[in-house]
Design a protein around this motif. Structure first.
Motif, PDB file in Angstrom:
ATOM      1  N   MET A  70     -12.031  -5.400   6.560  1.00  0.00           N
ATOM      2  CA  MET A  70     -10.742  -5.382   5.872  1.00  0.00           C
ATOM      3  C   MET A  70      -9.860  -6.534   6.315  1.00  0.00           C
TER       4      MET A  70
ATOM      5  N   VAL B 278      -5.459   0.135  -4.509  1.00  0.00           N
ATOM      6  CA  VAL B 278      -6.640   0.998  -4.497  1.00  0.00           C
ATOM      7  C   VAL B 278      -7.201   1.103  -5.906  1.00  0.00           C
TER       8      VAL B 278
ATOM      9  N   VAL C 171      -4.899  -2.985   6.781  1.00  0.00           N
ATOM     10  CA  VAL C 171      -4.433  -3.034   5.396  1.00  0.00           C
ATOM     11  C   VAL C 171      -3.016  -3.590   5.346  1.00  0.00           C
TER      12      VAL C 171
ATOM     13  N   VAL D 185      -3.545   4.077   1.998  1.00  0.00           N
ATOM     14  CA  VAL D 185      -3.762   2.642   1.810  1.00  0.00           C
ATOM     15  C   VAL D 185      -2.577   2.019   1.078  1.00  0.00           C
ATOM     16  N   GLN D 186      -2.074   2.696   0.068  1.00  0.00           N
ATOM     17  CA  GLN D 186      -0.933   2.172  -0.684  1.00  0.00           C
ATOM     18  C   GLN D 186       0.326   2.141   0.177  1.00  0.00           C
TER      19      GLN D 186
ATOM     20  N   TRP E 267      -8.681  -1.993  -1.695  1.00  0.00           N
ATOM     21  CA  TRP E 267      -9.822  -1.119  -1.377  1.00  0.00           C
ATOM     22  C   TRP E 267     -10.401  -0.598  -2.687  1.00  0.00           C
TER      23      TRP E 267
ATOM     24  N   GLY F 251      -1.466  -1.869   0.545  1.00  0.00           N
ATOM     25  CA  GLY F 251      -2.657  -2.265  -0.185  1.00  0.00           C
ATOM     26  C   GLY F 251      -2.747  -1.655  -1.570  1.00  0.00           C
TER      27      GLY F 251
ATOM     28  N   LEU G 121      -7.692   1.123   8.042  1.00  0.00           N
ATOM     29  CA  LEU G 121      -6.267   1.251   7.712  1.00  0.00           C
ATOM     30  C   LEU G 121      -5.347   0.333   8.519  1.00  0.00           C
TER      31      LEU G 121
ATOM     32  N   VAL H 183     -12.181   4.677   6.064  1.00  0.00           N
ATOM     33  CA  VAL H 183     -10.829   4.241   5.695  1.00  0.00           C
ATOM     34  C   VAL H 183      -9.899   4.312   6.905  1.00  0.00           C
TER      35      VAL H 183
END
Length: 322
Positions: A54, A112, A81, A105-106, A87, A110, A78, A74
């Motif tokens: 990542m 998704v 990110v 993630v958001q 992702w 990031g 993380l 994940v």
């Protein structure tokens, strides 16, 4: 864009192969070091863990065997990110897990895209597999060039979660067809029908299907090899049953399918190839469901083609008017 790929299993290795074959810069990671070495020999770079993947790439694709493995992967990625990272999740997973991980993630900045595939390993190998993509429209359009390299038909299904639900549904339908095909083949054999003729009768009739035209071939060959195992089937149909229960739908066939695979796993083990579900009936009848001239493994005979977005039936006119 630089692409990282986690999960070089039966499907993942073929999807990653499509990226390499089409000249994408690819970095890979898998717990199986031999699989990583195979890709490095083909021109991919090696990452030592998912976090590094990542950190060093614009997009990271995961294709993993279970929601639990996805959650752990994940969690490792993380901390790396941030804005500009994407992702892409290509596993068949639990919609609740998918939504929870997407939110994390958001929240870290990031993007998704959930993008499970459908069509079998042989089509993943040629880039002709179908892909469902759940995400906002802007994210979809940004990764569409990657999706149309990985697959041929790409369907934007809506928000995060919709692709996972639809993918589980398609696996449920394929499993139902595998069970009915198994019953049909064994019954025809018991009735004295020739198996080659039986295969062809189904293929040219209203009884045909994608499952028949693919999995019936490896059943009749005896290899039963589609690179998919009973534990994975049980996971997928269990996810579908959970969706139905959450929605208050009193299914009947679904519960029976789960019990059939529970019985098969108890008899043959969780890693038994899924088409060997027919062994339950072969053992019960003493029959062997084989025929000459069928392949041991499936190959996609269609040439690799550039992928494209599929517009849902009935929506093309409305979209054109917008």
């Amino acid at each position: 864009m630089n692409v990282g790929f986690v999960g070089l299993g039966n499907v993942g290795s073929k999807l990653a192969g499509s990226l390499l074959r089409n000249a994408h810069e690819l970095t890979v990671f898998d717990l199986d070091a031999l699989k990583v070495e195979e890709f490095v020999a083909l021109g991919a770079r090696r990452a030592h863990d998912a976090a590094a993947l990542m950190r060093d790439n614009d997009v990271v694709i995961t294709c993993l065997p279970s929601p639990e493995v996805c959650r752990a992967t994940v969690a490792e990625m993380l901390p790396e990110v941030r804005s500009g990272k994407t992702w892409m999740e290509m596993s068949t997973t639990d919609v609740r897990v998918m939504k929870t991980l997407a939110q994390k993630v958001q929240a870290a900045g990031g993007s998704v895209v959930e993008c499970p595939v459908s069509g079998g390993c042989h089509r993943a190998d040629t880039g002709n597999i179908s892909i469902f993509a759940g995400c906002d429209r802007a994210s979809f359009e940004r990764v569409l060039p990657l999706l149309t390299t990985l697959g041929r038909r790409v369907l934007h299904t809506g928000e995060i979660g919709t692709a996972s639900v639809l993918k589980v549904m398609t696996n449920y339908l394929a499993t139902a067809n595998l069970l009915s095909i198994s019953e049909a083949l064994v019954t025809m054999k018991a009735a004295g029908m020739d198996m080659n003729t039986t295969y062809e009768a189904i293929k040219i009739s209203s009884g045909t299907s994608f499952v028949h035209e693919t999995e019936s071939q490896v059943i009749l060959n005896g290899s039963r090899d589609i690179s998919f195992t009973m534990d994975l089937v049980k996971k997928d149909i269990g996810l579908f049953q959970q969706i139905a229960e959450d929605a208050g739908v009193p299914l009947e066939i679904s519960r029976l399918m789960v019990s059939i695979f529970d019985d098969a796993i108890a008899k043959f083990g969780p890693r038994e190839l899924s088409p060997n579900i027919i062994k339950r009936l072969e053992q019960a009848t003493g029959l062997s469901i084989l025929a000459p001239g069928f392949p041991a493994q499936l190959t996609d005979e269609e040439p690799e083609e550039q992928g494209y977005e599929v517009v849902p039936t009935g929506r093309a006119t409305a979209l054109a008017a917008e």
